[in-house]
Design a protein around this motif. Structure first.
Motif, PDB file in Angstrom:
ATOM      1  N   SER A   8       0.854  -1.180   0.000  1.00 11.44           N
ATOM      2  CA  SER A   8       0.000   0.000   0.000  1.00 11.44           C
ATOM      3  C   SER A   8       0.887   1.225   0.000  1.00 11.44           C
ATOM      4  CB  SER A   8      -0.896   0.017   1.243  1.00 11.44           C
ATOM      5  OG  SER A   8      -1.844  -1.020   1.174  1.00 11.44           O
ATOM      6  N   GLY A   9       0.302   2.331  -0.412  1.00  8.83           N
ATOM      7  CA  GLY A   9       1.022   3.582  -0.409  1.00  8.83           C
ATOM      8  C   GLY A   9       0.068   4.730  -0.609  1.00  8.83           C
ATOM      9  N   GLY A  10       0.628   5.910  -0.665  1.00  7.91           N
ATOM     10  CA  GLY A  10      -0.198   7.085  -0.868  1.00  7.91           C
ATOM     11  C   GLY A  10       0.591   8.356  -0.669  1.00  7.91           C
ATOM     12  N   CYS A  11      -0.141   9.432  -0.645  1.00  5.83           N
ATOM     13  CA  CYS A  11       0.464  10.754  -0.540  1.00  5.83           C
ATOM     14  C   CYS A  11       0.750  11.115   0.909  1.00  5.83           C
ATOM     15  CB  CYS A  11      -0.461  11.783  -1.174  1.00  5.83           C
ATOM     16  SG  CYS A  11      -2.023  11.980  -0.287  1.00  5.83           S
ATOM     17  N   GLN A  12       1.380  12.242   1.082  1.00  9.91           N
ATOM     18  CA  GLN A  12       1.769  12.690   2.413  1.00  9.91           C
ATOM     19  C   GLN A  12       0.560  13.030   3.279  1.00  9.91           C
ATOM     20  OE1 GLN A  12       4.384  16.107   2.435  1.00  9.91           O
ATOM     21  NE2 GLN A  12       5.075  15.667   4.485  1.00  9.91           N
ATOM     22  N   CYS A  13      -0.485  13.613   2.707  1.00  9.22           N
ATOM     23  CA  CYS A  13      -1.620  14.032   3.532  1.00  9.22           C
ATOM     24  C   CYS A  13      -2.673  12.945   3.702  1.00  9.22           C
ATOM     25  CB  CYS A  13      -2.252  15.298   2.963  1.00  9.22           C
ATOM     26  SG  CYS A  13      -3.249  15.066   1.472  1.00  9.22           S
ATOM     27  N   GLY A  14      -2.614  11.866   2.921  1.00 15.36           N
ATOM     28  CA  GLY A  14      -3.569  10.774   3.051  1.00 15.36           C
ATOM     29  C   GLY A  14      -4.809  10.899   2.193  1.00 15.36           C
ATOM     30  N   VAL A  16      -4.988  10.613  -1.059  1.00 15.38           N
ATOM     31  CA  VAL A  16      -4.925   9.600  -2.113  1.00 15.38           C
ATOM     32  C   VAL A  16      -4.154   8.401  -1.580  1.00 15.38           C
ATOM     33  CG1 VAL A  16      -4.202   9.046  -4.467  1.00 15.38           C
ATOM     34  CG2 VAL A  16      -4.953  11.372  -3.910  1.00 15.38           C
ATOM     35  N   ARG A  17      -4.778   7.241  -1.620  1.00 22.03           N
ATOM     36  CA  ARG A  17      -4.147   5.994  -1.182  1.00 22.03           C
ATOM     37  C   ARG A  17      -4.352   4.965  -2.290  1.00 22.03           C
ATOM     38  NH1 ARG A  17      -0.704   5.223   2.518  1.00 22.03           N
ATOM     39  NH2 ARG A  17      -1.601   3.234   3.099  1.00 22.03           N
ATOM     40  N   TYR A  18      -3.430   3.993  -2.375  1.00 21.67           N
ATOM     41  CA  TYR A  18      -3.536   2.929  -3.367  1.00 21.67           C
ATOM     42  C   TYR A  18      -3.066   1.613  -2.784  1.00 21.67           C
ATOM     43  CZ  TYR A  18       1.485   3.662  -4.038  1.00 21.67           C
ATOM     44  OH  TYR A  18       2.839   3.775  -3.843  1.00 21.67           O
ATOM     45  N   HIS A  19      -3.412   0.537  -3.481  1.00 27.89           N
ATOM     46  CA  HIS A  19      -3.001  -0.813  -3.094  1.00 27.89           C
ATOM     47  C   HIS A  19      -2.503  -1.523  -4.342  1.00 27.89           C
ATOM     48  CE1 HIS A  19      -2.967  -4.404  -0.602  1.00 27.89           C
ATOM     49  NE2 HIS A  19      -3.423  -5.048  -1.662  1.00 27.89           N
ATOM     50  N   PRO A  61      -6.101  10.915  -7.841  1.00 25.14           N
ATOM     51  CA  PRO A  61      -5.027  11.863  -8.137  1.00 25.14           C
ATOM     52  C   PRO A  61      -5.479  12.915  -9.132  1.00 25.14           C
ATOM     53  CG  PRO A  61      -4.705   9.866  -9.393  1.00 25.14           C
ATOM     54  CD  PRO A  61      -5.897   9.625  -8.500  1.00 25.14           C
ATOM     55  N   LYS A  62      -4.763  14.011  -9.170  1.00 25.82           N
ATOM     56  CA  LYS A  62      -4.860  14.973 -10.260  1.00 25.82           C
ATOM     57  C   LYS A  62      -3.795  14.543 -11.257  1.00 25.82           C
ATOM     58  CE  LYS A  62      -6.392  18.940  -9.798  1.00 25.82           C
ATOM     59  NZ  LYS A  62      -6.883  20.273  -9.633  1.00 25.82           N
ATOM     60  N   TRP A  63      -3.953  14.949 -12.510  1.00 25.62           N
ATOM     61  CA  TRP A  63      -3.030  14.523 -13.553  1.00 25.62           C
ATOM     62  C   TRP A  63      -2.453  15.726 -14.282  1.00 25.62           C
ATOM     63  CZ3 TRP A  63      -1.662   9.558 -13.649  1.00 25.62           C
ATOM     64  CH2 TRP A  63      -2.508   8.627 -13.029  1.00 25.62           C
ATOM     65  N   PHE A  64      -1.172  15.614 -14.615  1.00 22.26           N
ATOM     66  CA  PHE A  64      -0.496  16.588 -15.459  1.00 22.26           C
ATOM     67  C   PHE A  64       0.048  15.850 -16.670  1.00 22.26           C
ATOM     68  CE2 PHE A  64       3.571  18.616 -16.730  1.00 22.26           C
ATOM     69  CZ  PHE A  64       3.025  19.777 -17.253  1.00 22.26           C
ATOM     70  N   GLN A  65      -0.332  16.279 -17.862  1.00 21.43           N
ATOM     71  CA  GLN A  65       0.132  15.669 -19.104  1.00 21.43           C
ATOM     72  C   GLN A  65       1.519  16.229 -19.401  1.00 21.43           C
ATOM     73  OE1 GLN A  65      -2.228  13.526 -20.712  1.00 21.43           O
ATOM     74  NE2 GLN A  65      -0.489  12.793 -21.904  1.00 21.43           N
ATOM     75  N   SER A  66       2.573  15.517 -18.948  1.00 24.47           N
ATOM     76  CA  SER A  66       3.936  16.031 -19.056  1.00 24.47           C
ATOM     77  C   SER A  66       4.528  15.897 -20.456  1.00 24.47           C
ATOM     78  CB  SER A  66       4.849  15.352 -18.031  1.00 24.47           C
ATOM     79  OG  SER A  66       4.870  13.957 -18.212  1.00 24.47           O
ATOM     80  N   SER A  67       3.923  15.066 -21.294  1.00 27.17           N
ATOM     81  CA  SER A  67       4.298  14.954 -22.708  1.00 27.17           C
ATOM     82  C   SER A  67       3.086  14.390 -23.440  1.00 27.17           C
ATOM     83  CB  SER A  67       5.522  14.042 -22.895  1.00 27.17           C
ATOM     84  OG  SER A  67       5.166  12.690 -22.685  1.00 27.17           O
ATOM     85  N   ASP A  68       3.184  14.261 -24.750  1.00 29.81           N
ATOM     86  CA  ASP A  68       2.075  13.677 -25.497  1.00 29.81           C
ATOM     87  C   ASP A  68       1.864  12.207 -25.138  1.00 29.81           C
ATOM     88  OD1 ASP A  68       1.676  16.090 -26.738  1.00 29.81           O
ATOM     89  OD2 ASP A  68       2.609  15.494 -28.642  1.00 29.81           O
ATOM     90  N   LEU A  69       2.892  11.553 -24.592  1.00 31.72           N
ATOM     91  CA  LEU A  69       2.824  10.127 -24.300  1.00 31.72           C
ATOM     92  C   LEU A  69       2.567   9.806 -22.834  1.00 31.72           C
ATOM     93  CD1 LEU A  69       5.913   9.003 -26.407  1.00 31.72           C
ATOM     94  CD2 LEU A  69       3.513   9.077 -27.112  1.00 31.72           C
ATOM     95  N   GLY A  76      -3.696  16.303  -5.362  1.00 34.04           N
ATOM     96  CA  GLY A  76      -4.089  17.687  -5.567  1.00 34.04           C
ATOM     97  C   GLY A  76      -4.099  18.507  -4.292  1.00 34.04           C
ATOM     98  N   ASP A  77      -4.071  17.834  -3.134  1.00 34.97           N
ATOM     99  CA  ASP A  77      -4.081  18.554  -1.861  1.00 34.97           C
ATOM    100  C   ASP A  77      -2.672  18.864  -1.354  1.00 34.97           C
ATOM    101  OD1 ASP A  77      -6.849  18.522  -1.826  1.00 34.97           O
ATOM    102  OD2 ASP A  77      -6.969  16.751  -0.537  1.00 34.97           O
ATOM    103  N   CYS A  78      -1.779  17.860  -1.343  1.00 32.02           N
ATOM    104  CA  CYS A  78      -0.439  18.082  -0.777  1.00 32.02           C
ATOM    105  C   CYS A  78       0.662  18.099  -1.836  1.00 32.02           C
ATOM    106  CB  CYS A  78      -0.125  17.045   0.301  1.00 32.02           C
ATOM    107  SG  CYS A  78       0.086  15.356  -0.308  1.00 32.02           S
ATOM    108  N   GLY A  79       0.362  17.684  -3.075  1.00 38.79           N
ATOM    109  CA  GLY A  79       1.333  17.755  -4.159  1.00 38.79           C
ATOM    110  C   GLY A  79       2.260  16.567  -4.303  1.00 38.79           C
TER     111      GLY A  79
END
Length: 162
Positions: A8-14, A16-19, A61-69, A76-79
């Protein structure tokens, strides 16, 4: 590939969490400039997991399209940087530092070393700070810590329903 395990993991503020179930493929350190900027650091540690073995367990999560691929997922809360995603691929990459136990996954490779910091080989020779935090300061930080703990919680912040 790493041994199969549930992680499991997630962001610093909690928020967003995933498994993850199963293997983490190709755990590595990427030194490319795009990963440096996305991490706000000198490199990005990441590994792949099959989408069928990946589940978001809290938030999105929020998403940033860093390239076309590629797009990059972050809280989005803690970055906190969380994911490196090639949408048409059968896998998604997770940022190894976002795992609850990042020490359990050792990188097996480095990539894009043309942008690797030229002075990395000198790090072990840097002096160490002589004194750790004072007990009073450590206690004050612990008492006011808003960071999500390194394990799944039923709700977060504690006492709120999820």
């Amino acid at each position: 590939m790493t041994a199969e395990a549930d992680r499991s993991g997630g962001c610093q503020c909690g928020a967003v969490r995933y498994h993850v179930k199963g293997e983490l493929g190709y755990p590595h350190l990427c030194h490319c400039r795009m990963c440096q900027k996305a991490a706000g650091n000198y490199f990005m540690p990441l590994a792949a997991v099959m989408r069928s073995d990946f589940t978001l367990t809290r938030g999105a999560p929020k998403w940033f399209q860093s390239s076309d691929l590629v797009r990059r997922g972050f809280c989005g809360d803690c970055g906190t940087p969380l994911f490196y995603d090639i949408p048409e691929a059968e896998f998604i990459n997770i940022m190894l530092g976002s795992l609850d136990d990042p020490d359990a996954v050792k990188p097996v490779m480095q990539s894009n070393t043309g942008r690797k910091m030229s002075w990395f080989h000198t790090l072990d020779g840097l002096p160490l700070e002589p004194q750790p935090e004072t007990p009073d300061r450590e206690n004050a930080i612990a008492a006011s810590n808003h960071q999500h703990p390194d394990h799944d919680t039923k709700s977060w912040p504690l006492g709120e329903s999820s």
